[in-house]
Design a protein around this motif. Structure first.
Motif: not given
Length: 289
Positions: A16-30
């Motif tokens: 089991r691998v944990r990913l800590d993630v950041s993103y700018d949501g402007a261009a994503f549909s969630g």
């Protein structure tokens, strides 16, 4: 071999691998995959498939499915990788993901997680911040994608007074978009507002979990208090009524950022996951205010 033994064997063959993630949501549909739409989940899963040179994809489980346009600085997800893939890739997986992913989504950290860790069900709280400016000149153009402009002066003290009336465990049906089979009972641990040196107001919202549109609906109600259109008692009265109020506006998503997700100590992960799967109810005598 029985089912329990098969499951144990299967688990022992994965990491089991944990990913800590950041993103700018402007261009994503969630976050969640949607046919024909660009989503954070699809970008990450495709990047994982490519960098691990796998014929099949690996499905991610996430702490919170953010809506279209919502940003994240502290999102958490987990994925189960075959043990041999993890052994081969773990030294370079983070760097390879960075090279493969588009610039509006970053994996900040890759780490092996305990077998009982579940990004969604192990979480004990999520913390969001909503940013809004009431400056008469509007929002700084360099921050326009992350700060809402409100065309009325805002009274931070009044907003904080109203916020205090919403804390605790309640049925937040009046502030949520209902989903079939899902509860709207949540424990709101923190809801507070502060004006920064740059004049931008930051509303910090922390709860064990959130139902659909809950944060943006709460912010919409509190902005009405801050600009004087409603008194500080009004958001609590809406909560007590238990039904959607047409005066509560769901504010735009771009001002909202998932900042952090909290987890218990490793030895408490399994118990927390079991607890989080239980459908909650409120005592018959429970009040909202």
């Amino acid at each position: 071999m029985g089912r329990a033994e098969e499951r144990k064997k299967r688990v022992s063959e994965t990491v089991r691998v944990r990913l800590d993630v950041s993103y700018d949501g402007a261009a994503f549909s969630g976050w969640a995959r949607q046919r024909g739409r660009r989503t954070v989940q699809e970008e990450l899963e495709e990047a994982l498939r490519v960098v691990t040179r796998s014929a099949r994809g690996y499905e991610l489980t996430v702490a919170g499915r953010t809506d279209a346009g919502v940003h994240a600085r502290g999102q958490v997800a987990h994925v189960d990788l075959p043990a041999e893939v993890w052994e081969e890739q773990r030294e370079n997986l983070h760097r390879r993901l960075t090279g493969r992913l588009p610039q509006d989504v970053r994996v900040r950290r890759v780490s092996r997680a305990p077998a009982d860790f579940d990004a969604r069900f192990s979480a004990i709280w999520r913390r969001y911040v909503y940013r809004v400016s009431d400056h008469p000149g509007g929002v700084d153009p360099l921050r326009r994608g992350h700060v809402l402009w409100h065309n009325w002066p805002l009274d931070v003290a009044a907003m904080n007074a109203a916020s205090q009336r919403l804390l605790g465990e309640h049925d937040f049906a009046a502030y949520c978009k209902r989903r079939e089979g899902a509860t709207t009972i949540r424990t709101l641990r923190r809801l507070s507002w502060e004006r920064g040196a740059d004049g931008v107001l930051e509303g910090t919202v922390e709860a064990d979990a959130f139902c659909h549109n809950m944060v943006r609906s709460l912010v919409g109600a509190l902005l009405f208090v801050g600009d004087g259109h409603r008194d500080p008692d009004w958001p609590g009265k809406v909560l007590a009524a238990g039904v959607r109020d047409s005066a509560v506006h769901v504010v735009r998503p771009h001002g909202l950022t998932l900042e952090e997700v909290g987890y218990p100590a490793d030895e408490l992960l399994a118990a927390r996951s079991r607890e989080a799967r239980n459908v909650r109810t409120l005592p018959a005598s429970a009040g909202c205010c």
